[in-house]
Design a protein around this motif. Sequence first.
Motif, mmCIF file in Angstrom:
data_model
loop_
_atom_site.group_PDB
_atom_site.id
_atom_site.type_symbol
_atom_site.label_atom_id
_atom_site.label_comp_id
_atom_site.label_asym_id
_atom_site.label_seq_id
_atom_site.Cartn_x
_atom_site.Cartn_y
_atom_site.Cartn_z
ATOM 1 N N LYS A 61 74.862 -3.820 39.000
ATOM 2 C CA LYS A 61 74.166 -4.857 39.099
ATOM 3 C C LYS A 61 74.915 -5.798 40.030
ATOM 4 N N ASN B 101 73.387 -6.936 43.695
ATOM 5 C CA ASN B 101 73.230 -8.339 44.238
ATOM 6 C C ASN B 101 74.068 -8.877 45.147
ATOM 7 N N GLN C 184 73.071 -8.123 48.917
ATOM 8 C CA GLN C 184 72.068 -8.704 49.440
ATOM 9 C C GLN C 184 72.458 -9.922 50.097
#
Length: 517
Positions: free
Chosen positions: A98, A102, A105
């Motif tokens: 995760k 994240n 981006q």
Amino acid sequence: MYFTQPTFRVFTMLAAMLFVGSLSMAVEPKPIADEEKKLLALLRSNEPFSEKAIACKKLAIFGSNEAVPELAKLLPDPQLSSWARIALEAIPGDEADKALRNVSQTLEGRLLVGTINSIGVRRDARAVESLAERLRDNDVEVASAAAVALGLIGGDSARQSLRNWLTDSRAEVRNAVAEGLVLCAERLQAGGRSDDAAELYDEIRQADVPLQRVVEATRGAILARGEDGIPLLLDTLRSDEMKLFQLALGTARELPGRQVDVALADELARMAPPRAALLVQAMADRTATVDVNTLLGAAQQGELAVRLSAIEALGRVGDVSCLAPLMQMAGESNADVSPAAIQTLANLPGKDVDEEIVSRLSNTSGSAYQLLLQLVGQRRIQAERHLLQALDDTDPAVRGAALNALGETLPRDRLSVLISQVVEPKHSEDWPVAVQALTVAAVRMPDREACATELANATQGASSETTSALLEILSRVGGSKALDTLAAAAKGADPQLQDTSSRLLGKWNSVDAAPVL
């Protein structure tokens, strides 16, 4: 030195593994949680970059989900991003996945490329959609990294996303997409979906991609089809492109089944000599199903390069049926074929070959008989009775071959056979050969003191010339008995033996000779 992205990624992973291995031995045993807290505190501190980099590496061992937030903060840092990723790639669980998704981006350029590489290493299936979007990125390095990462992750969705970009106008991206699709095809084949893998490999082969990708896809397409891939294998062997030909040689070694050997044998007859010589080696490497008769036929006639290649190959995969033809080749006048055949006869595998050689000794004569005796020695076959009979032959070359074979094969308790040939030779012209044979036998004896004692005893009553030869052999054997014998001869009354012993003592291989000298 420049590395491609996949190569650099593999290099980095190997370096990390080596570092982790060294840490696992060097770090004192401590509770993992306590060590992790200590390392995280260091990351939050004002310690220099080098200390934080080492802390990141250690977190690859001690890190848990607790470390993920702190490591994620370092991903935008140009100095520490790659070090943080080493740990994040190793920490199990969804939190690291995760965090990488994240942060990806918010990054761009090389920092983004590195993060995408880590996502691919972790094979994060939840990143497929975002990676597919990255395939359209204006930065070709980012798009290429995404393509390879999708290949590492695999699955229907990743595979279809890559297929849509195999015709991209950017050559670098097409190359990476093809690499990703090769990875997907490998996963399909490993999962038992060979037909789907073959279809995907064909799609890559037919695309406008670099030759290396075509080579990889061609290999996969052949292997995925099994014996049905033989026509493609043969087409590839006929390719004018050397890299594809070399690929076909390697794949021919991998593809199982006797039908492959039949097809290769048929192709060998049509192939130009330089390539045929290489194909022979590939055929011989198919040890489970190799067609020995085809190799034997290639060894017996045809272009010299092919013959020599086949003769050498028979030394690895031939059998007793090759013995007679190889002996005929050994008797040829060709200066290349004859020694090659003799070497292959020495290497030809199988105890039955040894037995056949011995059985032929009783009813063979001339140069063939001499060759058989030579093979007895080269192959270390126990055939003392036959060798002793050969010592009475009228041909000096035959007697010499027998003596050499005795030197290679006589056991310790039969050393006297050769000693007698040196001390009282039946034929004076055989004496130099007998001395060499005795030398070979003596230096391979496991009990050098016992051997030296027997040689020393043989000097009693022998001529100066014979004793000098025995002293030379004793110096090769070494040990205390040999040294004592040389010392006695050096102090004796015979000038020739004094000279020989002094010279040999001067070359003695230990300081034990110093007091004697």
